[in-house]
Write a protein that holds these residues in place. Sequence first.
Motif, PDB file in Angstrom:
ATOM      1  N   PHE A 179       0.852  -1.182   0.000  1.00  0.00           N
ATOM      2  CA  PHE A 179       0.000   0.000   0.000  1.00  0.00           C
ATOM      3  C   PHE A 179       0.892   1.237   0.000  1.00  0.00           C
ATOM      4  CE2 PHE A 179      -2.447  -3.295   2.028  1.00  0.00           C
ATOM      5  CZ  PHE A 179      -3.719  -3.152   1.493  1.00  0.00           C
ATOM      6  N   ALA A 180       0.479   2.245  -0.743  1.00  0.00           N
ATOM      7  CA  ALA A 180       1.065   3.568  -0.586  1.00  0.00           C
ATOM      8  C   ALA A 180       0.145   4.337   0.354  1.00  0.00           C
ATOM      9  CB  ALA A 180       1.172   4.272  -1.930  1.00  0.00           C
ATOM     10  N   VAL A 181       0.708   4.864   1.437  1.00  0.00           N
ATOM     11  CA  VAL A 181      -0.085   5.543   2.459  1.00  0.00           C
ATOM     12  C   VAL A 181       0.360   6.994   2.568  1.00  0.00           C
ATOM     13  CG1 VAL A 181      -0.725   5.612   4.901  1.00  0.00           C
ATOM     14  CG2 VAL A 181      -0.439   3.410   3.752  1.00  0.00           C
ATOM     15  N   LEU A 182      -0.577   7.927   2.456  1.00  0.00           N
ATOM     16  CA  LEU A 182      -0.316   9.348   2.630  1.00  0.00           C
ATOM     17  C   LEU A 182      -1.003   9.807   3.906  1.00  0.00           C
ATOM     18  CD1 LEU A 182       0.805  12.045   1.509  1.00  0.00           C
ATOM     19  CD2 LEU A 182      -1.393  12.331   0.326  1.00  0.00           C
ATOM     20  N   ARG A 183      -0.233  10.273   4.855  1.00  0.00           N
ATOM     21  CA  ARG A 183      -0.781  10.694   6.150  1.00  0.00           C
ATOM     22  C   ARG A 183      -0.989  12.201   6.169  1.00  0.00           C
ATOM     23  NH1 ARG A 183      -0.487   6.076   8.662  1.00  0.00           N
ATOM     24  NH2 ARG A 183       1.241   4.658   8.235  1.00  0.00           N
ATOM     25  N   PHE A 184      -1.901  12.634   7.051  1.00  0.00           N
ATOM     26  CA  PHE A 184      -2.159  14.065   7.211  1.00  0.00           C
ATOM     27  C   PHE A 184      -2.657  14.332   8.626  1.00  0.00           C
ATOM     28  CE2 PHE A 184      -5.679  11.971   5.020  1.00  0.00           C
ATOM     29  CZ  PHE A 184      -6.754  12.233   5.857  1.00  0.00           C
ATOM     30  N   GLU A 185      -2.588  15.572   9.031  1.00  0.00           N
ATOM     31  CA  GLU A 185      -3.037  16.028  10.354  1.00  0.00           C
ATOM     32  C   GLU A 185      -3.908  17.264  10.159  1.00  0.00           C
ATOM     33  OE1 GLU A 185       0.518  16.869  12.521  1.00  0.00           O
ATOM     34  OE2 GLU A 185       1.044  14.767  12.842  1.00  0.00           O
ATOM     35  N   ASP A 186      -4.904  17.451  10.978  1.00  0.00           N
ATOM     36  CA  ASP A 186      -5.292  16.757  12.206  1.00  0.00           C
ATOM     37  C   ASP A 186      -6.337  15.683  11.964  1.00  0.00           C
ATOM     38  OD1 ASP A 186      -3.697  18.220  14.044  1.00  0.00           O
ATOM     39  OD2 ASP A 186      -5.059  19.906  13.843  1.00  0.00           O
ATOM     40  N   GLY A 187      -6.586  15.382  10.722  1.00  0.00           N
ATOM     41  CA  GLY A 187      -7.559  14.350  10.403  1.00  0.00           C
ATOM     42  C   GLY A 187      -8.929  14.918  10.087  1.00  0.00           C
ATOM     43  N   LEU A 188      -9.763  14.091   9.496  1.00  0.00           N
ATOM     44  CA  LEU A 188     -11.114  14.526   9.120  1.00  0.00           C
ATOM     45  C   LEU A 188     -12.118  13.444   9.461  1.00  0.00           C
ATOM     46  CD1 LEU A 188     -11.815  12.867   6.266  1.00  0.00           C
ATOM     47  CD2 LEU A 188     -10.229  14.544   5.353  1.00  0.00           C
ATOM     48  N   TRP A 189     -13.376  13.852   9.501  1.00  0.00           N
ATOM     49  CA  TRP A 189     -14.480  12.937   9.803  1.00  0.00           C
ATOM     50  C   TRP A 189     -15.173  12.557   8.515  1.00  0.00           C
ATOM     51  CZ3 TRP A 189     -15.101  11.154  14.693  1.00  0.00           C
ATOM     52  CH2 TRP A 189     -14.456  11.863  15.714  1.00  0.00           C
ATOM     53  N   HIS A 190     -15.600  11.300   8.434  1.00  0.00           N
ATOM     54  CA  HIS A 190     -16.349  10.858   7.256  1.00  0.00           C
ATOM     55  C   HIS A 190     -17.719  11.514   7.199  1.00  0.00           C
ATOM     56  CE1 HIS A 190     -13.740   8.066   5.335  1.00  0.00           C
ATOM     57  NE2 HIS A 190     -13.565   7.341   6.413  1.00  0.00           N
ATOM     58  N   ARG A 191     -18.301  11.739   8.358  1.00  0.00           N
ATOM     59  CA  ARG A 191     -19.651  12.315   8.343  1.00  0.00           C
ATOM     60  C   ARG A 191     -19.590  13.763   7.887  1.00  0.00           C
ATOM     61  NH1 ARG A 191     -18.638  11.718  13.987  1.00  0.00           N
ATOM     62  NH2 ARG A 191     -18.266  13.705  15.041  1.00  0.00           N
ATOM     63  N   SER A 192     -20.741  14.267   7.471  1.00  0.00           N
ATOM     64  CA  SER A 192     -20.800  15.632   6.964  1.00  0.00           C
ATOM     65  C   SER A 192     -20.632  16.620   8.105  1.00  0.00           C
ATOM     66  CB  SER A 192     -22.148  15.868   6.275  1.00  0.00           C
ATOM     67  OG  SER A 192     -23.200  15.654   7.190  1.00  0.00           O
ATOM     68  N   GLY A 193     -20.218  17.814   7.754  1.00  0.00           N
ATOM     69  CA  GLY A 193     -20.026  18.848   8.757  1.00  0.00           C
ATOM     70  C   GLY A 193     -18.700  19.537   8.557  1.00  0.00           C
ATOM     71  N   PRO A 194     -18.479  20.664   9.251  1.00  0.00           N
ATOM     72  CA  PRO A 194     -17.260  21.448   9.044  1.00  0.00           C
ATOM     73  C   PRO A 194     -16.013  20.798   9.618  1.00  0.00           C
ATOM     74  CG  PRO A 194     -18.559  22.371  10.843  1.00  0.00           C
ATOM     75  CD  PRO A 194     -19.387  21.273  10.229  1.00  0.00           C
ATOM     76  N   GLU A 195     -16.170  19.859  10.588  1.00  0.00           N
ATOM     77  CA  GLU A 195     -15.001  19.266  11.212  1.00  0.00           C
ATOM     78  C   GLU A 195     -14.193  18.480  10.187  1.00  0.00           C
ATOM     79  OE1 GLU A 195     -16.741  16.923  14.247  1.00  0.00           O
ATOM     80  OE2 GLU A 195     -16.650  18.504  15.740  1.00  0.00           O
ATOM     81  N   GLY A 196     -12.928  18.810  10.033  1.00  0.00           N
ATOM     82  CA  GLY A 196     -12.070  18.115   9.094  1.00  0.00           C
ATOM     83  C   GLY A 196     -12.021  18.767   7.730  1.00  0.00           C
ATOM     84  N   ASP A 197     -12.955  19.672   7.417  1.00  0.00           N
ATOM     85  CA  ASP A 197     -12.907  20.353   6.138  1.00  0.00           C
ATOM     86  C   ASP A 197     -11.920  21.511   6.159  1.00  0.00           C
ATOM     87  OD1 ASP A 197     -14.597  18.723   4.798  1.00  0.00           O
ATOM     88  OD2 ASP A 197     -16.386  19.954   5.069  1.00  0.00           O
ATOM     89  N   GLU A 198     -11.426  21.861   7.352  1.00  0.00           N
ATOM     90  CA  GLU A 198     -10.433  22.911   7.422  1.00  0.00           C
ATOM     91  C   GLU A 198      -9.105  22.398   6.865  1.00  0.00           C
ATOM     92  OE1 GLU A 198     -10.405  20.713  11.359  1.00  0.00           O
ATOM     93  OE2 GLU A 198     -11.924  21.574  10.019  1.00  0.00           O
ATOM     94  N   VAL A 199      -8.118  23.264   6.813  1.00  0.00           N
ATOM     95  CA  VAL A 199      -6.831  22.909   6.206  1.00  0.00           C
ATOM     96  C   VAL A 199      -6.153  21.795   6.988  1.00  0.00           C
ATOM     97  CG1 VAL A 199      -4.525  23.765   5.652  1.00  0.00           C
ATOM     98  CG2 VAL A 199      -6.527  25.195   5.204  1.00  0.00           C
TER      99      VAL A 199
END
Length: 738
Positions: free
Chosen positions: A673-693
């Motif tokens: 697998f090629a894995v690309l990590r990021f922070e602070d993470g995002l939520w699968h559900r809809s909403g503003p959480e995780g849509d930020e940079v």
Amino acid sequence: MDDATYGYRAGFIVEGMDRLVERIRETEAEGEAKYTRPIPPPVTPVPAVGTSPEAALEWLDRRLDRDGFGGFFCYIYDSWFTGVTWQPEPLALILWEKTVPLLALSGVRHDQTAAMVVRFGERALPGLVAIVAAEPEDKLPHVLKVDAAALTPIAARAFHRTKRARPAAVAWLRAHPRTAALRLLPDALGAPGPERDAADAALRFLASEPAGRAAFDAAVAAYAAIDPRVPEAVVSGVDSDPLDQVPVKPPKLPPWLVPAALPRPVLLAGGTLPNAAITAFCEMLAFSSPLTPYAGIAPVRAACTPESLDAFALAVFQSWLAAGANVAGEWAMRTLALIGGDACARDLTRQIRAWGQAGLKPRGKAGIAVLAGIGSDAALMNLSALAEKNPLLQLREAARDAIADAAETRGLDAVELADRLSPDLGLDARGGLDLSFGTRHFRVGLDETLRPWLRNADGQRLPALPRATKTDDPELAKQAAKLWAGLKKDAEDAGRLQISRLETMLATGRRIGPDVFQPFFAGHPLIRHLAGRLVWGLYEDRLATTAPRVAFRLAEDLTATDAEDAALDLDLAALDGVVGLVHPLHLTPDTLAAWTALFADYEIAQPFPQLAREIYAFTPAEAAASATDRFDGVRVAGRRLRGLRSQGWSSDTASEHVCSVQRPTPLGGADLFAVLRFEDGLWHRSGPEGDEVQALRALTLTETGWGASTAHRFGDLDPVTASEILRTPSLLAATGGE
């Protein structure tokens, strides 16, 4: 296993009952020290040194049960459950019967089930039955050799209610017909209710096969020796005419459903169903299920037009929604699977998305099961769309499970099924549609993104379907407007899905046989609009490193032409090799330039970058490693990380919150697998959480999804795979966080 890689702890074994108190005290103390959150105290104090093993076992029984097991503290005992089969006898049986924590923490491996049965025999049965009842689909196949009456109701319920568990239930019932018949007959002759319905369905299945019939007749004879009325009851129940197998008291239709106000099903012989028949039909639907429909529904389906039944089912469903969609009326949704069609599939899909937005997981899962039950190409297309994009991870997984079931039924995998399920949207063999107003006629076509367009009889492009005039036929105009509106909506949904699917095909180097390419790509009324705008290759094999033997595009008449627009002698239905989309790295610079010029001359817009696809490569230093920090610290808008599936990447994990995306990268016999990590993470559900940079971190090549590979390097990858792995984060980086 490597603890640093997997975070796995081997099962903890208590050496003997004389050490139980000591081990309990150590485990409780360890929990207090290990976790930052406080461990809920037990109702009674932890056993003191010198407490008898029997008293300590009673205390542990309460601690894992009546103390409210399932809180955060439960994880301090997870290794005890992992080692359940090796624990001292009384402790093993106590742990074995704690079904909720046992399944939640360590799960139950199939070898553990066998080991417990072999070790404890019938004493393992209570725990085994509870485990199978909790997960019948997974566990029933592994207890086929266990002839226990207590498993019979579980198999009957699975047969009657759960499509995915039905094959395992059938296998168990066939393996133990005598046990099943003896155990189920009292339920089938008992009081009305779910248990009777399940027993009745299972017994009717058994009675339909020779071995089951013999066991069923023997069970009837055995009970008749006790009560002579049993045979007569069986004749009026299990052995009765299927049309007579109705509830003693027909269900009362709810106030929100007015049969006379529903659109009348149209009879194929002419006319419509009368009001009395519509009321009776509604009652049939109310006590039926898609898995075991009442026998009276099939004759109605055979007698009525599919379009009118589709409209009827949709009206029942919408009436239920308008009344608040209470649980008691959920049969209205199941009606869609019994008699619904494409209109029902579209409307239900929109509703499932709304339920997902509202966080209504159980209702959304029920809707997905119904959508799968509709079973049409359009329904499966919508399931595929839900599997790709839905606010809730659980609903995406449910949709993928339903697709996997449909694929398994056809002997395919999910991707192969998707190739065969592209909807035609009612288009003709030329990939268009004729609309008639009577005196005026219009031709519908589709562009490179599958957006419909209109031309009049003079060939003039129209911005929209005109309004009907006095000289037009009002019925034909109304029908044409309905077709146009439905096509625009369906084409929008199909366009997103099919373009994504084809780009994934390019990014992953997937190849298909000519028996799939010709009917489901080149000659398909819808997909031909995309296939004709791409460059295809004929390959010797399915290896990503293999370049095409010949590259071609599809002309308007579906013949194959080369980069000079010369016809090729290729029979698309009988090609020698496999077909795939050509990656620019598989073309020489001169050939790529020739194809680019040809598409420019003909003004052929591609649905996604193929000939102009960006090319990337690892540096020599990166090629010698299995991780790179090239993108470390790059800031990316969270919303962009959600839509990478078309490039072969997935962000699905067991959690709603994710901090990485990954892409399968097979290399020889290794599954990487090629894995690309990021922070602070995002939520699968809809909403503003995780849509930020988000901040990108390491790009890693791994066998496990976690630690970097020690056996493979980026330099081991072929140039196409390497380029596609780098393309995604490179394009993300170019967005600058916007």
